[in-house]
Design a protein around this motif. Structure first.
Motif, PDB file in Angstrom:
ATOM      1  N   LEU A  96       0.897  -1.183   0.130  1.00  0.00           N
ATOM      2  CA  LEU A  96      -0.049  -0.064  -0.026  1.00  0.00           C
ATOM      3  C   LEU A  96       0.813   1.319  -0.042  1.00  0.00           C
ATOM      4  O   LEU A  96       0.296   2.313  -0.204  1.00  0.00           O
ATOM      5  CB  LEU A  96      -1.054  -0.009   1.281  1.00  0.00           C
ATOM      6  N   PRO A 121       4.578   0.751   6.283  1.00  0.00           N
ATOM      7  CA  PRO A 121       3.293  -0.008   5.815  1.00  0.00           C
ATOM      8  C   PRO A 121       2.638  -1.195   6.505  1.00  0.00           C
ATOM      9  O   PRO A 121       1.813  -1.780   6.205  1.00  0.00           O
ATOM     10  CB  PRO A 121       3.409  -0.164   4.363  1.00  0.00           C
ATOM     11  N   ALA A 171      -1.129  -1.153   7.944  1.00  0.00           N
ATOM     12  CA  ALA A 171      -1.980  -1.268   6.522  1.00  0.00           C
ATOM     13  C   ALA A 171      -1.802  -2.586   5.874  1.00  0.00           C
ATOM     14  O   ALA A 171      -2.801  -3.130   5.427  1.00  0.00           O
ATOM     15  CB  ALA A 171      -1.732  -0.071   5.709  1.00  0.00           C
ATOM     16  N   ALA A 191      -7.604   2.075   0.174  1.00  0.00           N
ATOM     17  CA  ALA A 191      -6.634   2.272   1.187  1.00  0.00           C
ATOM     18  C   ALA A 191      -5.484   3.040  -0.123  1.00  0.00           C
ATOM     19  O   ALA A 191      -4.804   4.157   0.416  1.00  0.00           O
ATOM     20  CB  ALA A 191      -5.915   1.168   1.611  1.00  0.00           C
ATOM     21  N   VAL A 215      -4.044   7.276   0.037  1.00  0.00           N
ATOM     22  CA  VAL A 215      -2.712   7.604   0.236  1.00  0.00           C
ATOM     23  C   VAL A 215      -2.616   8.625  -0.716  1.00  0.00           C
ATOM     24  O   VAL A 215      -2.201   9.653  -0.674  1.00  0.00           O
ATOM     25  CB  VAL A 215      -1.551   6.669   0.194  1.00  0.00           C
ATOM     26  N   ARG A 258      -4.273  10.849   3.129  1.00  0.00           N
ATOM     27  CA  ARG A 258      -4.661  10.507   4.449  1.00  0.00           C
ATOM     28  C   ARG A 258      -3.280   9.551   5.032  1.00  0.00           C
ATOM     29  O   ARG A 258      -2.548   9.172   4.279  1.00  0.00           O
ATOM     30  CB  ARG A 258      -5.821   9.634   4.593  1.00  0.00           C
ATOM     31  N   ASP A 259      -3.338   9.514   6.244  1.00  0.00           N
ATOM     32  CA  ASP A 259      -2.468   8.777   6.996  1.00  0.00           C
ATOM     33  C   ASP A 259      -2.843   7.142   7.219  1.00  0.00           C
ATOM     34  O   ASP A 259      -3.614   7.037   8.261  1.00  0.00           O
ATOM     35  CB  ASP A 259      -2.148   9.313   8.102  1.00  0.00           C
ATOM     36  N   LEU A 260      -2.077   6.159   6.661  1.00  0.00           N
ATOM     37  CA  LEU A 260      -2.238   4.596   6.684  1.00  0.00           C
ATOM     38  C   LEU A 260      -1.743   4.256   7.851  1.00  0.00           C
ATOM     39  O   LEU A 260      -1.808   3.021   8.206  1.00  0.00           O
ATOM     40  CB  LEU A 260      -1.966   4.083   5.670  1.00  0.00           C
ATOM     41  N   THR A 261      -1.083   5.083   8.727  1.00  0.00           N
ATOM     42  CA  THR A 261      -0.746   4.644  10.224  1.00  0.00           C
ATOM     43  C   THR A 261      -1.486   4.936  11.199  1.00  0.00           C
ATOM     44  O   THR A 261      -1.203   4.575  12.350  1.00  0.00           O
ATOM     45  CB  THR A 261       0.762   5.157  10.211  1.00  0.00           C
ATOM     46  N   THR A 294      -7.845   5.969  10.938  1.00  0.00           N
ATOM     47  CA  THR A 294      -8.160   6.104   9.211  1.00  0.00           C
ATOM     48  C   THR A 294      -8.473   4.720   8.668  1.00  0.00           C
ATOM     49  O   THR A 294      -9.140   4.278   7.985  1.00  0.00           O
ATOM     50  CB  THR A 294      -7.043   6.736   8.664  1.00  0.00           C
ATOM     51  N   LEU A 295      -7.680   3.777   9.165  1.00  0.00           N
ATOM     52  CA  LEU A 295      -7.663   2.411   8.735  1.00  0.00           C
ATOM     53  C   LEU A 295      -8.878   1.748   9.067  1.00  0.00           C
ATOM     54  O   LEU A 295      -9.781   0.978   8.277  1.00  0.00           O
ATOM     55  CB  LEU A 295      -6.503   1.420   9.292  1.00  0.00           C
TER      56      LEU A 295
END
Length: 207
Positions: free
Chosen positions: A11, A90, A93, A114, A118, A123-126, A130-131
């Protein structure tokens, strides 16, 4: 019996983003079975001679930006060249994809959302919230999936994908593998389509 394509990706990858929609069109066109295989790109690069972006020669970095613009235009997709939350770690995610697979669920919708998060929405996938939002919007149990993303079995599956990628001559994201033949990059999807159309035997390298 449907033909199977293994998809090695992260991702983290803008090329996985640009290739996701056209690949899913090929899946529908050919009735493919897909094995989604998230892989830790840093570890894979280290094993196969690749370099993280910041360590590449400036000429290569510049060309990457030009190519991203060309392919975003060709694919008709918006793309932020320097997302504010990239690069990012990553593992969580990518681990959500592995967790969905462990649950027997199709992760394709979450993967697409996802990647858009990004590369289009910055957006922040950490960020777990958000996830969770992306997972729920794709119809998955967010709490269960996030919990599964951090288990030892998920870490083992992530490592197994890296080992399988390296042993199968995969060295980047995305890589589509049909009958052992590697099609590296979303710009090889036309060649994958032709291989599926013709049913030709796979090309090999005998060394």
């Amino acid at each position: 019996m449907p033909r199977r394509v293994d998809v090695y990706f992260s991702l983290l990858s803008p090329w996985a983003h640009l290739g996701h929609a056209p690949f899913t069109e090929l899946v529908a066109k050919h009735g493919l079975e897909v094995a989604w295989k998230p892989v830790q790109l840093g570890a894979l690069f280290a094993e196969t001679g690749g370099l993280p972006l910041g360590k590449r020669a400036v000429q290569r970095q510049r060309y990457r930006f030009v190519e991203l613009q060309r392919w975003a235009a060709k694919r008709g997709r918006p793309l932020v060249l320097r997302p504010k939350h990239w690069p990012f770690e990553p593992d969580l995610a990518d681990g959500c994809v592995l967790s969905l697979l462990e649950q027997g669920e199709d992760p394709a919708g979450f993967i697409g959302a996802a990647l858009r998060a990004v590369w289009e929405e910055e957006r922040d996938l950490t960020d777990r919230a958000t996830l969770a939002e992306l997972l729920a919007a794709a119809g998955h149990d967010a709490a269960r999936t996030l919990a599964g993303a951090e288990t030892p079995s998920t870490a083992a599956a992530y490592e197994a994908n890296r080992a399988a990628a390296a042993s199968g001559s995969v060295f980047g994201s995305p890589a589509y593998v049909l009958d052992g033949e590697v099609f590296w990059g979303q710009d090889r999807l036309d060649l994958l389509d032709e291989a599926l159309e013709t049913g030709r035997p796979p090309y090999t390298a005998d060394f």
